[in-house]
Write a protein that holds these residues in place. Structure first.
Motif, PDB file in Angstrom:
ATOM      1  N   GLU A  89      43.892  35.608  24.512  1.00  0.00           N
ATOM      2  CA  GLU A  89      42.331  35.885  24.435  1.00  0.00           C
ATOM      3  C   GLU A  89      42.116  37.234  24.849  1.00  0.00           C
ATOM      4  O   GLU A  89      41.103  37.939  24.198  1.00  0.00           O
ATOM      5  N   LEU A  90      42.766  37.953  25.840  1.00  0.00           N
ATOM      6  CA  LEU A  90      42.459  39.199  26.251  1.00  0.00           C
ATOM      7  C   LEU A  90      42.849  40.182  25.085  1.00  0.00           C
ATOM      8  O   LEU A  90      41.938  41.317  24.987  1.00  0.00           O
ATOM      9  N   LEU A  91      43.898  39.869  24.204  1.00  0.00           N
ATOM     10  CA  LEU A  91      44.114  40.721  23.044  1.00  0.00           C
ATOM     11  C   LEU A  91      42.887  40.903  22.196  1.00  0.00           C
ATOM     12  O   LEU A  91      42.824  41.801  21.347  1.00  0.00           O
ATOM     13  N   GLY A 102      34.415  33.880  32.939  1.00  0.00           N
ATOM     14  CA  GLY A 102      33.703  32.749  32.588  1.00  0.00           C
ATOM     15  C   GLY A 102      33.535  32.521  30.849  1.00  0.00           C
ATOM     16  O   GLY A 102      33.776  31.319  30.370  1.00  0.00           O
ATOM     17  N   GLU A 103      33.526  33.421  30.151  1.00  0.00           N
ATOM     18  CA  GLU A 103      33.365  33.604  28.641  1.00  0.00           C
ATOM     19  C   GLU A 103      34.541  33.091  28.003  1.00  0.00           C
ATOM     20  O   GLU A 103      34.747  32.453  27.167  1.00  0.00           O
ATOM     21  N   ILE A 104      35.766  33.605  28.693  1.00  0.00           N
ATOM     22  CA  ILE A 104      37.174  33.234  28.354  1.00  0.00           C
ATOM     23  C   ILE A 104      37.456  31.729  28.597  1.00  0.00           C
ATOM     24  O   ILE A 104      37.940  31.183  27.712  1.00  0.00           O
ATOM     25  N   ALA A 105      37.101  31.420  29.806  1.00  0.00           N
ATOM     26  CA  ALA A 105      36.987  29.807  30.346  1.00  0.00           C
ATOM     27  C   ALA A 105      36.230  28.976  28.894  1.00  0.00           C
ATOM     28  O   ALA A 105      36.718  28.065  28.582  1.00  0.00           O
ATOM     29  N   PRO A 136      44.560  43.951  27.708  1.00  0.00           N
ATOM     30  CA  PRO A 136      43.374  44.538  28.210  1.00  0.00           C
ATOM     31  C   PRO A 136      42.571  43.762  29.455  1.00  0.00           C
ATOM     32  O   PRO A 136      41.545  43.360  29.422  1.00  0.00           O
ATOM     33  N   CYS A 137      43.376  43.545  30.333  1.00  0.00           N
ATOM     34  CA  CYS A 137      42.782  42.692  31.351  1.00  0.00           C
ATOM     35  C   CYS A 137      41.778  43.495  32.038  1.00  0.00           C
ATOM     36  O   CYS A 137      40.612  42.827  32.789  1.00  0.00           O
ATOM     37  N   HIS A 138      41.643  44.635  32.263  1.00  0.00           N
ATOM     38  CA  HIS A 138      40.692  45.532  32.668  1.00  0.00           C
ATOM     39  C   HIS A 138      39.239  45.305  32.035  1.00  0.00           C
ATOM     40  O   HIS A 138      38.200  45.626  32.622  1.00  0.00           O
ATOM     41  N   ARG A 139      39.219  44.776  30.534  1.00  0.00           N
ATOM     42  CA  ARG A 139      37.974  44.371  29.870  1.00  0.00           C
ATOM     43  C   ARG A 139      37.410  43.305  30.531  1.00  0.00           C
ATOM     44  O   ARG A 139      36.252  42.952  29.841  1.00  0.00           O
ATOM     45  N   VAL A 140      38.027  42.498  31.457  1.00  0.00           N
ATOM     46  CA  VAL A 140      37.285  41.196  31.906  1.00  0.00           C
ATOM     47  C   VAL A 140      36.682  41.280  33.399  1.00  0.00           C
ATOM     48  O   VAL A 140      37.208  42.029  34.145  1.00  0.00           O
ATOM     49  N   LEU A 141      35.329  41.194  33.338  1.00  0.00           N
ATOM     50  CA  LEU A 141      34.602  41.256  34.522  1.00  0.00           C
ATOM     51  C   LEU A 141      33.918  40.036  34.862  1.00  0.00           C
ATOM     52  O   LEU A 141      34.125  38.983  34.442  1.00  0.00           O
TER      53      LEU A 141
END
Length: 173
Positions: A89-91, A102-105, A136-141
């Motif tokens: 999902e990060l990719l 939350g959006e990824i969940a 890109p885990c840095h793009r998750v807030l």
């Protein structure tokens, strides 16, 4: 039979990055002193410039020049089934854009036909990402776009986001 591991290093604006490979694929990319540093590398490895490292360095050169690389080196993801789903999902998060835990969940909940998934569980999987920056885990807030949770430290997360043109965070306002 044990797999031979290789390592190499890259001098970045963030400090030295360590790259790890199984000989074919990238299995790790870490910023010095980050949590879980070199956790897929092991103690027995050879420092050697191999093709996947040359391609990774080319990707990093473009990225640190402020460009969006149009390729990804071959990556071998090794984690739990859940972690690997989160990393995939990060990719999917585009360069210069962000999402939240939350959006990824929510996305994984729909894809897996579940009723609920914890954003904290997603955060745990994101935090065990072995291939920093490229995955890109840095793009998750956090909620509301809050800058939170990065194994390399929040200052580095902010620098990576700013490199991608993201300059506004709720705590800065």
């Amino acid at each position: 039979m044990t797999t031979m591991h290789f390592a190499d290093y890259y001098d970045s604006p963030l400090g030295t990055l360590t790259l790890a490979s199984d000989g074919n694929s990238l299995i790790g990319l870490w910023i010095e002193r980050q949590k879980n540093y070199a956790d897929t590398l092991g103690d027995d490895f050879t420092v050697k410039d191999i093709p996947v490292f040359a391609l990774t360095k080319k990707w990093l050169d473009l990225y640190f020049e402020g460009k969006c690389p149009d390729f990804i080196p071959e990556i071998s993801l090794k984690g739990t089934d859940f972690q690997e789903k989160v990393w995939k999902e990060l990719l999917r998060i585009p360069y210069g854009q962000t999402t939240t835990y939350g959006e990824i969940a929510k996305s994984l909940t729909v894809k897996q036909g579940l009723k609920h998934m914890s954003a904290q569980a997603v955060g745990g999987a994101v935090g065990h990402n072995h291939v920093s920056i490229i995955i890109p885990c840095h793009r998750v807030l956090g909620n509301g776009g809050k800058l939170t949770g990065y194994s390399g430290g929040l200052a580095i997360k902010k620098k990576l986001l700013q490199l991608e043109g993201i300059n506004s965070f709720p705590e800065d306002r």
